[in-house]
Design a protein around this motif. Structure first.
Motif, PDB file in Angstrom:
ATOM      1  N   ILE A   1     -13.805   7.416  73.040  1.00 23.95           N
ATOM      2  CA  ILE A   1     -14.391   6.088  72.904  1.00 23.95           C
ATOM      3  C   ILE A   1     -15.640   5.986  73.775  1.00 23.95           C
ATOM      4  N   THR A   2     -16.733   5.496  73.184  1.00 24.06           N
ATOM      5  CA  THR A   2     -17.961   5.336  73.957  1.00 24.06           C
ATOM      6  C   THR A   2     -18.265   3.868  74.232  1.00 24.06           C
ATOM      7  N   ASP A   3     -17.841   2.992  73.307  1.00 21.93           N
ATOM      8  CA  ASP A   3     -18.143   1.581  73.514  1.00 21.93           C
ATOM      9  C   ASP A   3     -17.115   0.699  72.812  1.00 21.93           C
ATOM     10  N   SER A   4     -16.557  -0.247  73.567  1.00 17.30           N
ATOM     11  CA  SER A   4     -15.613  -1.179  72.947  1.00 17.30           C
ATOM     12  C   SER A   4     -15.905  -2.576  73.486  1.00 17.30           C
ATOM     13  N   SER A   5     -17.205  -2.899  73.644  1.00 12.05           N
ATOM     14  CA  SER A   5     -17.541  -4.149  74.323  1.00 12.05           C
ATOM     15  C   SER A   5     -17.850  -5.292  73.354  1.00 12.05           C
ATOM     16  N   SER A   6     -17.734  -5.020  72.034  1.00  7.10           N
ATOM     17  CA  SER A   6     -18.016  -6.089  71.065  1.00  7.10           C
ATOM     18  C   SER A   6     -17.159  -7.324  71.352  1.00  7.10           C
ATOM     19  N   ASP A   7     -17.762  -8.490  71.220  1.00  4.29           N
ATOM     20  CA  ASP A   7     -17.035  -9.729  71.502  1.00  4.29           C
ATOM     21  C   ASP A   7     -15.868  -9.954  70.549  1.00  4.29           C
ATOM     22  N   SER A   8     -15.931  -9.302  69.376  1.00  3.92           N
ATOM     23  CA  SER A   8     -14.861  -9.512  68.399  1.00  3.92           C
ATOM     24  C   SER A   8     -13.622  -8.672  68.707  1.00  3.92           C
ATOM     25  N   ILE A   9     -13.722  -7.789  69.691  1.00  2.00           N
ATOM     26  CA  ILE A   9     -12.534  -7.007  70.052  1.00  2.00           C
ATOM     27  C   ILE A   9     -11.729  -7.800  71.073  1.00  2.00           C
ATOM     28  N   PRO A  10     -10.483  -8.136  70.739  1.00  3.09           N
ATOM     29  CA  PRO A  10      -9.699  -8.947  71.670  1.00  3.09           C
ATOM     30  C   PRO A  10      -9.310  -8.167  72.924  1.00  3.09           C
ATOM     31  N   LEU A  11      -9.143  -8.908  74.008  1.00  2.00           N
ATOM     32  CA  LEU A  11      -8.779  -8.321  75.300  1.00  2.00           C
ATOM     33  C   LEU A  11      -7.522  -7.462  75.195  1.00  2.00           C
ATOM     34  N   LYS A  12      -6.590  -7.929  74.363  1.00  2.00           N
ATOM     35  CA  LYS A  12      -5.312  -7.241  74.232  1.00  2.00           C
ATOM     36  C   LYS A  12      -5.512  -5.763  73.863  1.00  2.00           C
ATOM     37  N   LEU A  13      -6.464  -5.527  72.981  1.00  2.00           N
ATOM     38  CA  LEU A  13      -6.715  -4.161  72.530  1.00  2.00           C
ATOM     39  C   LEU A  13      -7.262  -3.312  73.683  1.00  2.00           C
ATOM     40  N   LEU A  14      -8.107  -3.913  74.491  1.00  2.00           N
ATOM     41  CA  LEU A  14      -8.643  -3.198  75.656  1.00  2.00           C
ATOM     42  C   LEU A  14      -7.514  -2.887  76.628  1.00  2.00           C
ATOM     43  N   GLU A  15      -6.637  -3.865  76.814  1.00  2.00           N
ATOM     44  CA  GLU A  15      -5.525  -3.671  77.735  1.00  2.00           C
ATOM     45  C   GLU A  15      -4.570  -2.582  77.247  1.00  2.00           C
ATOM     46  N   MET A  16      -4.548  -2.379  75.927  1.00  2.00           N
ATOM     47  CA  MET A  16      -3.685  -1.330  75.398  1.00  2.00           C
ATOM     48  C   MET A  16      -4.360   0.033  75.501  1.00  2.00           C
ATOM     49  N   GLY A  17      -5.555   0.080  76.026  1.00  2.00           N
ATOM     50  CA  GLY A  17      -6.168   1.375  76.314  1.00  2.00           C
ATOM     51  C   GLY A  17      -7.447   1.693  75.546  1.00  2.00           C
ATOM     52  N   CYS A  18      -7.938   0.770  74.702  1.00  2.00           N
ATOM     53  CA  CYS A  18      -9.177   1.028  73.952  1.00  2.00           C
ATOM     54  C   CYS A  18     -10.382   0.814  74.865  1.00  2.00           C
ATOM     55  N   LEU A  19     -10.594   1.759  75.803  1.00  2.00           N
ATOM     56  CA  LEU A  19     -11.682   1.623  76.764  1.00  2.00           C
ATOM     57  C   LEU A  19     -12.543   2.880  76.733  1.00  2.00           C
ATOM     58  N   PRO A  20     -13.821   2.745  77.089  1.00  2.00           N
ATOM     59  CA  PRO A  20     -14.719   3.902  77.090  1.00  2.00           C
ATOM     60  C   PRO A  20     -14.137   5.050  77.903  1.00  2.00           C
ATOM     61  N   GLY A  21     -14.290   6.255  77.380  1.00  2.00           N
ATOM     62  CA  GLY A  21     -13.816   7.439  78.085  1.00  2.00           C
ATOM     63  C   GLY A  21     -12.440   7.887  77.624  1.00  2.00           C
ATOM     64  N   ASN A  22     -11.675   7.004  76.993  1.00  2.00           N
ATOM     65  CA  ASN A  22     -10.334   7.375  76.546  1.00  2.00           C
ATOM     66  C   ASN A  22     -10.369   8.079  75.196  1.00  2.00           C
ATOM     67  N   GLU A  23      -9.391   8.970  75.019  1.00  2.00           N
ATOM     68  CA  GLU A  23      -9.330   9.735  73.785  1.00  2.00           C
ATOM     69  C   GLU A  23      -8.527   8.982  72.718  1.00  2.00           C
ATOM     70  N   VAL A  24      -8.975   9.112  71.469  1.00  2.00           N
ATOM     71  CA  VAL A  24      -8.254   8.467  70.374  1.00  2.00           C
ATOM     72  C   VAL A  24      -8.019   9.480  69.256  1.00  2.00           C
ATOM     73  N   THR A  25      -6.793   9.474  68.705  1.00  2.00           N
ATOM     74  CA  THR A  25      -6.456  10.355  67.586  1.00  2.00           C
ATOM     75  C   THR A  25      -5.975   9.495  66.428  1.00  2.00           C
ATOM     76  N   LEU A  26      -6.440   9.823  65.223  1.00  2.00           N
ATOM     77  CA  LEU A  26      -5.937   9.101  64.051  1.00  2.00           C
ATOM     78  C   LEU A  26      -4.687   9.805  63.547  1.00  2.00           C
ATOM     79  N   LEU A  27      -3.541   9.147  63.628  1.00  2.00           N
ATOM     80  CA  LEU A  27      -2.280   9.791  63.277  1.00  2.00           C
ATOM     81  C   LEU A  27      -1.925   9.622  61.808  1.00  2.00           C
ATOM     82  N   GLN A  28      -2.029   8.409  61.315  1.00  2.00           N
ATOM     83  CA  GLN A  28      -1.602   8.117  59.941  1.00  2.00           C
ATOM     84  C   GLN A  28      -2.497   7.047  59.351  1.00  2.00           C
ATOM     85  N   LEU A  29      -2.587   7.057  58.030  1.00  2.00           N
ATOM     86  CA  LEU A  29      -3.277   5.966  57.340  1.00  2.00           C
ATOM     87  C   LEU A  29      -2.298   5.320  56.387  1.00  2.00           C
TER      88      LEU A  29
END
Lengths: 77, 698
Positions: free
Chosen positions: A16-44
């Motif tokens: 993740i490089t940027d998650s500062s959009s105002d439309s992203i709720p705080l809850k998502l950031l608190e769950m770990g969606c912050l710059p520098g963290n790794e994200v993997t797409l598991l299922q669609l």
């Protein structure tokens, strides 16, 4: 190349490089969606929405429109 | 006298917090409500030593103390209010060993409020399988706390936890993060304005008031201090979150090692099947089918037994007690009324059993994931699936379960359509009418009667979804669409947790419904046993009109004459013209009227009316069903035919007949507008559809 979580394919990873959009709720950031963290797409879900992710060790699902707001650098395998 | 301390159990959802609560308190627990809101308040008592007891509160699960729903807000309000009688002497933060990083975020926040905090690392039995090892002494030192490593599944670590709680005075209250490092200038000026206050607490009050408005909590008045806009505050909250994660990452770098090569990945193997494009849905519908089969088939055995037992109990009461008004009230009013409640227990227990297993196992989140896209088409959220499924038990908890739906429009639509799903109060009505009018026999191994019931459930879901589609087009509310759901790991449900949930929910339902049903049964009995004018001269009138009848026939004739001229009979006759086109007589009409208090009253009402209306008390074990089957019009035609039966089934499928649900909808939407729309809209639909069905079938 700059892209978002919505551009990931199943099994792909990114940092993740940027998650500062105002439309992203705080809850998502608190769950770990912050710059520098790794994200993997598991299922669609059918129609590629929602997306089931592993972010920073947390497993969660978000809708594609929200995923498109979180910018990442893809990790090439 | 022994001393009692307050312990607050706090934790993320899906960390097994409730299992820890159950392990500490056992059956010493009760569920109440927080004053003024409908959030469940679970509390219990645990004996720590001979003269120390712990009063334990199981607070709603939350990811952080920046609340985003009223459930989460309960946690913050308690922790901010030192004068609350439940304010914790010690906080126990429950974390899941697999999600330690995320769980510690909440821990550091609570720690910074300077409440003595104990960290529970739960699900320790999974450590080996996941290749996780922890350096507990190091973690304790870095986090300035005491840690209990617990496995509720194996019942390990609970006595260690109790010992730590008992020793709560020796826990350091040193904070994890220096609040002022978030934004030096801002927090310096805050400190200057309120020199005697805790900085972090002030900051929380500011964030809290932005989202929830001022609450009287004896906290400093910060209304004077507004130097930041809402989005600036959010930016600071984001900065705080990043700082906290930096701290946590540093702690875990040394305190936790994960050997991925040793980890077995059951999750992805299960996910591959359960969230599969085709198999995922097939499995989901198979589970639904199983639930309906259980409710209809397996529950019928104890139900028949209960039905027969209450019939013989009523007879027994009449035999043993001296004849008189009181005995009649007891046998015909009270016993028949209670029987009408008790008969629900098997089905409600089955429903809550399934729902609780689906939630505990982690499967429900997968259903939400699978259904979100489909549900969105109808203006609902994937999370609407949970209320719609638990609506099959009772609409009241279902409406409350909509709270975690983030978008207001999706949530409102879910609340409005949930009462269409077949709740357990409709079941007794369905069951008895199906048994009366649907023939026996089977199709592909499923009985016609079970299939009819299944169709009614599908009709319930179908009309909920259809109504949602219409509402989505009609409602103009604009709101942000947002959705996030945690996908917990799969677990075998703990028997104790499931058992306690089933027990608790069934108990609440029976007592809540029981009170209404009992009261209505007694009122009905009085109204059916007394009347004006002709009622009191029944014997003379009937004997004069029918001079040639035998004694038994005469008694029957008198009894039904009396019922017709009682107060309730007069009411029933008055509404008969309105319901005749639907195929109902005035006795069913009375049932419909009382059903507007609660649907389940219908069967009890008919039971009361028919036992008052029959004189042959000496007949053995008259069940409600046999009384209804024997009911005829004056010309000898049966009252309950296929046409009138189907019409009744459809009326109950659509009509909004539950005062408690209306009250809860009012509370959750904070307006009378929506419950009134529900009441009028649904009842009108019910009348029209029942009318069409009867006229078409008769």
């Amino acid at each position: 190349m700059s892209c978002s979580i919505a551009d990931l394919k199943k099994g792909e990873r990114g940092i993740i490089t940027d998650s500062s959009s105002d439309s992203i709720p705080l809850k998502l950031l608190e769950m770990g969606c912050l710059p520098g963290n790794e994200v993997t797409l598991l299922q669609l879900a059918p129609f590629a929405d929602p997306m089931y992710l592993n972010v920073n060790g947390s497993h969660l699902a978000i809708r594609k429109e929200t995923a498109a707001l979180i910018l990442i650098d893809k990790i090439d395998e | 006298m022994s001393k009692q301390i307050n312990v607050a159990l706090i934790g993320n959802p899906n960390t097994g917090k409730t299992s820890v609560f159950n392990a500490l308190t056992g059956l010493n627990q009760k569920v109440g409500n927080y004053p003024g809101i409908t959030v469940d308040k679970k509390e219990g008592v645990c004996k720590l030593s001979r003269n120390l007891k712990a009063h334990i509160i199981d607070l709603p699960g939350t990811y952080s103390i920046n609340a985003s729903s009223i459930d989460e807000n309960v946690v913050v309000e308690l922790l901010l209010n030192k004068n609350d009688k439940d304010y914790p002497d010690v906080a126990v933060i429950v974390s899941d060993v697999e999600n330690l990083k995320r769980n510690l975020l909440l821990f550091t926040q609570i720690k910074d409020l300077k409440i003595p905090s104990i960290l529970v690392i739960n699900m320790a039995d999974r450590m080996k399988r996941k290749g996780i090892s922890l350096n507990i002494p190091l973690l304790e030192e870095k986090l300035h706390t005491k840690i209990a490593v617990v496995s509720t599944r194996k019942n390990e670590g609970i006595s260690e936890l109790k010992a730590l709680i008992e020793d709560y005075r020796n826990i350091s209250t040193e904070p994890c993060l220096d609040t002022s490092t978030i934004d030096n200038t801002y927090f310096e000026s805050l400190k200057k304005t309120f020199p005697d206050q805790e900085l972090y607490k002030l900051w929380l009050v500011i964030c809290q008031d932005v989202n929830f408005g001022k609450v009287d909590r004896n906290a400093p008045d910060i209304s004077e201090f507004k130097t930041k806009s809402e989005s600036d505050i959010k930016r600071l909250q984001q900065k705080e979150t990043i700082k906290r994660y930096q701290f946590i990452n540093n702690v875990l770098k040394e305190g936790q090692t994960i050997d991925k090569s040793k980890a077995t990945d059951l999750r992805s193997r299960f996910d591959r099947v359960l969230t599969h494009k085709v198999w995922g849905y097939v499995i989901f519908f198979a589970i639904l089918l199983l639930i309906f089969q259980a409710i209809y088939d397996w529950a019928s055995v104890p139900m028949d037994f209960i039905d027969a037992s209450f019939a013989s109990l009523a007879d027994w009461v009449k035999e043993v007690l001296p004849a008189g008004v009181f005995t009649n009230l007891l046998a015909e009013g009270v016993v028949a009324g209670i029987g009408g409640v008790v008969i629900f227990i098997p089905q409600i227990a089955f429903l809550f059993l399934f729902i609780s297993v689906l939630e505990e196992s982690g499967y429900m989140s997968r259903v939400v994931f699978l259904m979100d896209r489909v549900m969105r088409r109808f203006g609902l959220s994937g999370k609407s699936v949970v209320p719609l499924i638990s609506g099959t038990a009772c609409a009241i908890p279902a409406v409350m379960a909509t709270r975690n739906i983030e978008s207001w429009k999706e949530r409102l639509i879910t609340i409005l359509v949930t009462p269409f799903t077949t709740c357990s109060a409709r079941l007794p009505v369905y069951l008895i009418i199906i048994a009366l009018v649907i023939p026996e026999g089977s199709f592909l191994g499923f009985s016609y009667q079970a299939l009819t019931l299944m169709l009614l459930y599908i009709l319930g879901f179908g009309s909920a979804v259809f109504a949602a589609y219409i509402l989505n087009k009609v409602l103009k509310t604009k709101s942000k669409s947002f959705f996030v759901i945690e996908m917990p790991s799969y677990k075998v449900p703990l028997l104790k947790n499931v058992g306690l949930t089933v027990l608790e929910k069934t108990k609440t339902f029976v007592f809540e419904a029981g009170k209404i049903i009992l009261a209505i049964s007694i009122i009905l009995w009085v109204l059916a046993s007394y009347g004006p004018g002709d009622f009191n001269n029944a014997e003379t009138i009937v004997t004069a009109e029918n001079p040639n009848l035998s004694e038994v026939e005469l008694e029957d004739e008198i009894a039904s004459f009396k019922l017709e001229h009682s107060y309730i009979g007069i009411v029933g006759k008055a509404i008969e013209p309105a319901i005749k086109p639907l195929g109902y007589d005035w006795k069913i009409g009375i049932g419909l009227v009382t059903s507007f208090a609660a649907r389940e009253v219908f069967v009890g009402t008919l039971a009361t009316i028919y036992s008052v209306g029959s004189a042959n008390d000496n007949e053995d074990e008259d069940t409600i069903k046999s009384k209804m089957a024997a009911e005829t019009y004056s010309n000898g035609a049966k009252v309950f035919t296929l046409a009138s039966g189907i019409s009744l089934l459809l009326f109950y499928a659509f009509a909004m007949q539950c005062m408690s649900t209306l009250a809860i909808v009012k509370r959750e939407t904070k307006s009378w507008k929506w419950p009134i729309i529900q009441l009028i809209g649904m009842s009108a639909i019910a009348y029209i559809i029942a009318l069409i069905a009867f006229q078409f079938l008769k």
